[in-house]
Design an enzyme around this catalytic site. Structure first.
Site, PDB file in Angstrom:
ATOM      1  N   LYS A   1     -38.360   1.918  35.415  1.00  0.00           N
ATOM      2  CA  LYS A   1     -38.995   0.636  34.831  1.00  0.00           C
ATOM      3  C   LYS A   1     -39.101   0.901  33.316  1.00  0.00           C
ATOM      4  CE  LYS A   1     -43.486  -1.669  34.684  1.00  0.00           C
ATOM      5  NZ  LYS A   1     -45.004  -1.707  35.017  1.00  0.00           N
TER       6      LYS A   1
ATOM      7  N   ASP B   1     -46.253  -4.691  27.801  1.00  0.00           N
ATOM      8  CA  ASP B   1     -46.749  -5.397  28.774  1.00  0.00           C
ATOM      9  C   ASP B   1     -47.864  -6.132  28.379  1.00  0.00           C
ATOM     10  OD1 ASP B   1     -47.157  -6.689  31.190  1.00  0.00           O
ATOM     11  OD2 ASP B   1     -47.758  -4.975  32.270  1.00  0.00           O
TER      12      ASP B   1
ATOM     13  N   LYS C   1     -53.616  -9.716  30.115  1.00  0.00           N
ATOM     14  CA  LYS C   1     -54.248  -8.553  30.351  1.00  0.00           C
ATOM     15  C   LYS C   1     -55.569  -8.617  29.338  1.00  0.00           C
ATOM     16  CE  LYS C   1     -50.940  -5.010  31.294  1.00  0.00           C
ATOM     17  NZ  LYS C   1     -51.458  -4.476  32.746  1.00  0.00           N
TER      18      LYS C   1
ATOM     19  N   ASP D   1     -45.623   1.395  29.180  1.00  0.00           N
ATOM     20  CA  ASP D   1     -45.166   0.643  30.310  1.00  0.00           C
ATOM     21  C   ASP D   1     -43.599   0.970  30.621  1.00  0.00           C
ATOM     22  OD1 ASP D   1     -46.117  -0.183  32.685  1.00  0.00           O
ATOM     23  OD2 ASP D   1     -45.768  -2.402  32.193  1.00  0.00           O
TER      24      ASP D   1
ATOM     25  N   ASP E   1     -48.535 -10.121  35.749  1.00  0.00           N
ATOM     26  CA  ASP E   1     -48.826  -8.986  35.510  1.00  0.00           C
ATOM     27  C   ASP E   1     -48.527  -8.000  36.503  1.00  0.00           C
ATOM     28  OD1 ASP E   1     -49.614  -6.903  33.845  1.00  0.00           O
ATOM     29  OD2 ASP E   1     -51.633  -6.992  34.465  1.00  0.00           O
TER      30      ASP E   1
ATOM     31  N   GLU F   1     -45.357  -7.493  37.116  1.00  0.00           N
ATOM     32  CA  GLU F   1     -44.130  -7.439  36.666  1.00  0.00           C
ATOM     33  C   GLU F   1     -42.896  -6.568  36.886  1.00  0.00           C
ATOM     34  OE1 GLU F   1     -44.989  -4.713  34.105  1.00  0.00           O
ATOM     35  OE2 GLU F   1     -46.186  -6.450  34.573  1.00  0.00           O
TER      36      GLU F   1
ATOM     37  N   ARG G   1     -42.381  -4.642  39.642  1.00  0.00           N
ATOM     38  CA  ARG G   1     -41.584  -4.717  41.009  1.00  0.00           C
ATOM     39  C   ARG G   1     -40.705  -5.858  40.682  1.00  0.00           C
ATOM     40  NH1 ARG G   1     -47.378  -5.868  43.809  1.00  0.00           N
ATOM     41  NH2 ARG G   1     -47.690  -4.495  41.692  1.00  0.00           N
TER      42      ARG G   1
END
Length: 498
Positions: free
Chosen positions: A267, A272, A279, A290, A349, A351, A353
């Protein structure tokens, strides 16, 4: 730092510093006893006086010990002998290297590797020593205008083995340990870089540079190429950002062309914000981490290439930012993934996946033997496991066991989490094939269940590293995990782990 392997007695070492251990209560190890004998009992006198009790983590630096050839002797406390296992060994090595780096000694000979660790070979001890030594001296200070320089840092470490027939396996293990440590350092640096520098294009450039250095295959897909492939789930995450998304593909061919590759998917969300599902502002700076899944698979690829393992390995990194904006994906939007399955995005959020599912579908074209994805995927995994163990999910128990064993060997542990069909119910959507979240409870599991829907054609494992990829607080920074676990797994697959 330079490393070498040597077999010899500690009292005969012409070195700036010799490192030996002392157990509780004041029990000297054999190398310490040899030095003590040469010095006419000088060291045992000091130990008897109570200056070194042998408590774990304690150290005592001795200068100009009589009748020895070294300038200094560093005594390292090892704790209780009956409790001396992998964790205690690693702690002793880390303590020794950190102290050595501040002693002013340019070179040192370390005899802690001669200590027996139950069920662990000399190769394991040497490999771990190399990994820990480089990790303990890692610094990320490239953006400091005034750097804290160590006046006389340690430049050479000689690792001792007890017998001459251990030299060959120790040399091989040293090379492996250094390769893994350098892969960890790469992963840490990529993670620690600020997000205005380490964006998707930068990650792609680093992959291209690695491909050139190690003669790897490299392909970088841009937005238009991903559109043609139908990667609308991945691209939905990128819609709010001005930074263009990239799909990075690296290939290493160390085995016969007929041998199916292992594929690592990482990933790569380089920052993010949560997107429209924004967030909280507090600690949002840590969302530069991230992309640590991407960093770890790139670091693992570098380690494999350095070790020249006889395997075929492919790395796939979906890289993007997740930003709010006028064109950003909204909660309630429905997208069609590369697999053809539709996804209702209830929370922007969640995201990770969304980019991984298209990358996993893309991995099908390599007809892989095994696929392992690595992602800072869920806060729920941090709640479940904290910062000690990586969450491990797999659609084959044998694969899970292999990765768990690799983690134990590497001192980079994971914990096997359930992937039962019962949890799939959490992802039901009235409007699409699935929702991208499954509610408040079991969040790490429902995220893994989501990914499992895109892995029907191969053996697959998912590593949720949200709790293990970086540290907060005083020691803030990327950890380089799970590069050791992955590297040990690949060494085992290659038949090169002694």
């Amino acid at each position: 730092m330079e490393f070498s392997i040597k077999s010899g007695s500690p009292e005969k070492q012409r070195s700036a510093c010799v490192v030996v251990g002392v157990f509780e209560s004041r029990k000297m190890t054999l190398p310490a006893e040899l030095l003590d004998k040469a010095s006419g009992g000088y060291i045992s006198d000091i130990v008897r006086r109570g200056d070194m009790e042998g408590k774990a983590g304690s150290t005592l630096l001795l200068h100009s010990v009589p009748s020895t050839l070294c300038d200094r002797i560093l005594l390292v406390g090892l704790g209780k002998e009956k409790d001396f296992r992998e964790k205690e060994f690693a702690s002793a090595i880390r303590t020794a290297v950190k102290v050595l780096n501040e002693t002013g000694a340019f070179d040192a000979s370390i005899f802690l590797t001669e200590l027996p660790v139950r069920k662990r070979s000399i190769a394991w001890r040497v490999r771990q020593t190399a990994m820990i030594a480089l990790d303990a001296t890692y610094k990320f200070d490239q953006f400091k205008s005034k750097k804290e320089e160590i006046r006389r840092p340690l430049r050479k470490l000689t690792i001792s083995v007890e017998r001459r027939n251990e030299l060959a396996p120790a040399e091989e293990a040293l090379a492996q340990g250094l390769a893994i440590a350098e892969g960890m350092a790469m992963a840490k640096t990529l993670g620690n870089l600020p997000p205005n520098i380490c964006h998707p294009t930068y990650l792609a450039e680093q992959a291209q540079a690695m491909a050139e250095e190690f003669k790897l295959g490299c392909e970088i897909l841009d937005r238009a190429e991903m559109e043609k492939l139908g990667m609308h789930s991945l691209l939905s995450v990128a819609r709010g950002s001005h930074q263009p998304p990239k799909l990075i593909v690296l290939t290493y061919k160390g085995a016969r062309a007929s041998e199916k590759p292992i594929v690592l998917v990482g990933k790569g969300v380089t920052f993010d914000t949560g997107g429209i599902s924004l967030k909280p502002g507090a600690e949002m700076d840590e969302m530069k981490y991230d992309m640590c899944g991407a960093a770890s698979v790139l670091g693992t690829m570098q380690a494999v290439a350095r070790m020249a393992l006889p395997i075929n390995l492919t790395v796939v990194v979906p890289a993007t930012e997740n930003m709010p904006g006028g064109n950003a994906t909204r909660p309630g939007d429905i997208v069609t993934s590369m697999s053809g399955q539709t996804i209702e995005i209830l929370n922007t959020d969640a995201e990770g996946r969304l980019i991984l599912c298209d990358a996993l579908t893309y991995a099908e074209r390599f007809e892989p033997d095994t696929v392992i994805d690595v992602a800072t995927l869920t806060g729920a995994c941090v709640v479940a496991l904290g910062s000690i163990a990586t969450g491990l999910f797999a659609n084959k128990d044998a694969l899970a066991r292999d990765l768990l064993d690799a983690g134990e060997d590497a001192n980079d542990r994971g914990w096997h989490m359930p992937l039962w069909d019962d949890y799939q119910e959490l992802l039901k959507s009235p409007f699409a094939d699935m929702a991208n979240i499954g509610g408040r409870w079991g969040g790490a599991i429902s995220a893994a269940c989501f990914l499992s829907r895109f892995t029907k054609k191969f053996d697959w494992a998912h590593l949720d590293i949200a709790g293990t990829a970086w540290k907060s607080g005083a020691d803030k920074g990327a950890t380089g995990r799970p590069v050791p676990m992955l590297a040990y797994y690949l060494l085992q697959r290659a038949g090169k782990l002694n």
